[in-house]
Design an enzyme around this catalytic site. Structure first.
Site, mmCIF file in Angstrom:
data_model
loop_
_atom_site.group_PDB
_atom_site.id
_atom_site.type_symbol
_atom_site.label_atom_id
_atom_site.label_comp_id
_atom_site.label_asym_id
_atom_site.label_seq_id
_atom_site.Cartn_x
_atom_site.Cartn_y
_atom_site.Cartn_z
ATOM 1 N N HIS B 52 1.051 -1.377 0.053
ATOM 2 C CA HIS B 52 0.078 -0.144 -0.284
ATOM 3 C C HIS B 52 0.826 1.128 0.018
ATOM 4 O O HIS B 52 2.064 1.148 0.495
ATOM 5 C CB HIS B 52 -0.826 0.074 1.350
ATOM 6 C CG HIS B 52 -2.086 -0.925 1.078
ATOM 7 N ND1 HIS B 52 -3.173 -0.857 2.061
ATOM 8 C CD2 HIS B 52 -2.341 -2.130 0.395
ATOM 9 C CE1 HIS B 52 -4.049 -1.595 1.525
ATOM 10 N NE2 HIS B 52 -3.461 -2.396 0.584
ATOM 11 N N GLU B 54 0.906 3.759 1.865
ATOM 12 C CA GLU B 54 1.594 4.269 3.178
ATOM 13 C C GLU B 54 2.550 3.326 3.852
ATOM 14 O O GLU B 54 3.471 3.619 4.237
ATOM 15 C CB GLU B 54 0.287 4.134 4.175
ATOM 16 C CG GLU B 54 -0.654 5.064 3.794
ATOM 17 C CD GLU B 54 -2.035 4.451 3.235
ATOM 18 O OE1 GLU B 54 -1.561 3.529 2.296
ATOM 19 O OE2 GLU B 54 -3.206 4.720 3.544
ATOM 20 N N CYS B 82 -6.094 2.037 5.912
ATOM 21 C CA CYS B 82 -6.882 0.878 6.288
ATOM 22 C C CYS B 82 -6.169 0.410 7.450
ATOM 23 O O CYS B 82 -5.069 0.654 8.025
ATOM 24 C CB CYS B 82 -6.652 -0.502 5.076
ATOM 25 S SG CYS B 82 -5.003 -1.038 5.082
#
Lengths: 155, 155
Positions: B52, B54, B82
């Site tokens: 992801h 991040e 998430c």
């Protein structure tokens, strides 16, 4: 069978403390009763806060299987997955997870798993690490483009 | 200032869809008003379900700063993190997070963020991906060894 794989994860966790490469955690990914990958926590030696045993085992298993999903695979881990690893388990579509210790055992060794689970239930802006939404007019543009993309690769 | 960094994250997310390298997400790590790292989602191109935006930005920032923690750093992300990325945010000790879209916007593009948040509140054994604890007599041995280790490196 489950106990054998779980013992392997626990063994990795114990050895990892002795070697000094990271925290007391180990994880094994199994498919069709065969170990695909086995990893221990490497946060402090790899200088990577995401290098939990489960994350490393999942990433290595994906590489091994040449896929970004682990359908049909089972994860055995020495301790209940933290929220980060739980998320990774869902994104990788693992079939099932077996764990030995739980988040409260981890707390006895001063690990934050239980604390992070508690934080999730708090509204983002009130958390110990504040998470603040800023409204911008073009914020959803990436999703709009994604939804219109015909050849998008779902995951 | 916050809007500038957030727009950069949104821009990365939009470009990423066009390039076809992954999902519609971008993230930027900032320290002292300077961008340390900027990443977009690479799940499908890197064959890595943990890639992801991040997570990649956090991992790269740690490499950049030669540390396994990001004290004093701020994360700007095109969408609410998430649970996996939320966990990584806590483990990396970021100071604060700003996001543009939220988990419900992500759901309109069929992403599982909101679903995973809902799953966390369910007892582990009842989740869609069942997570089952098996009691073993030596389960806490790794934590016991860890607690006795004088030179353990905390994280």
């Amino acid at each position: 069978m489950h106990e054998t794989f779980l013992r392997q994860a626990i063994g990795l966790a114990a050895e990892n403390v002795a070697s000094g490469e990271g925290g007391p955690y180990g994880a094994v990914v199994v498919k069709n009763n065969r170990v695909i990958t086995a990893s221990a926590n490497k946060v402090t030696s790899a200088l990577d806060p995401t290098a939990h045993a489960e994350i490393l085992a999942i990433r290595a298993a994906c590489k091994e299987l040449n896929d970004y999903q682990l359908t049909g695979c089972i994860l055995y881990t020495s301790c209940e997955p933290c929220p980060m690893c739980l998320g990774a388990i869902y994104w990788s579509r693992l079939e099932r997870v077996y764990f030995a210790c739980n988040r409260f055992d981890a707390a006895t060794a001063n690990f934050d798993d239980s604390f992070i689970y508690d934080e999730i239930a708090i509204p983002p802006q009130n958390r110990k690490i504040p998470m603040l939404q800023i409204a911008l007019p073009d914020a959803t543009a990436p999703f709009d483009i994604w939804n219109r993309k015909i050849d998008r690769l779902l995951y």
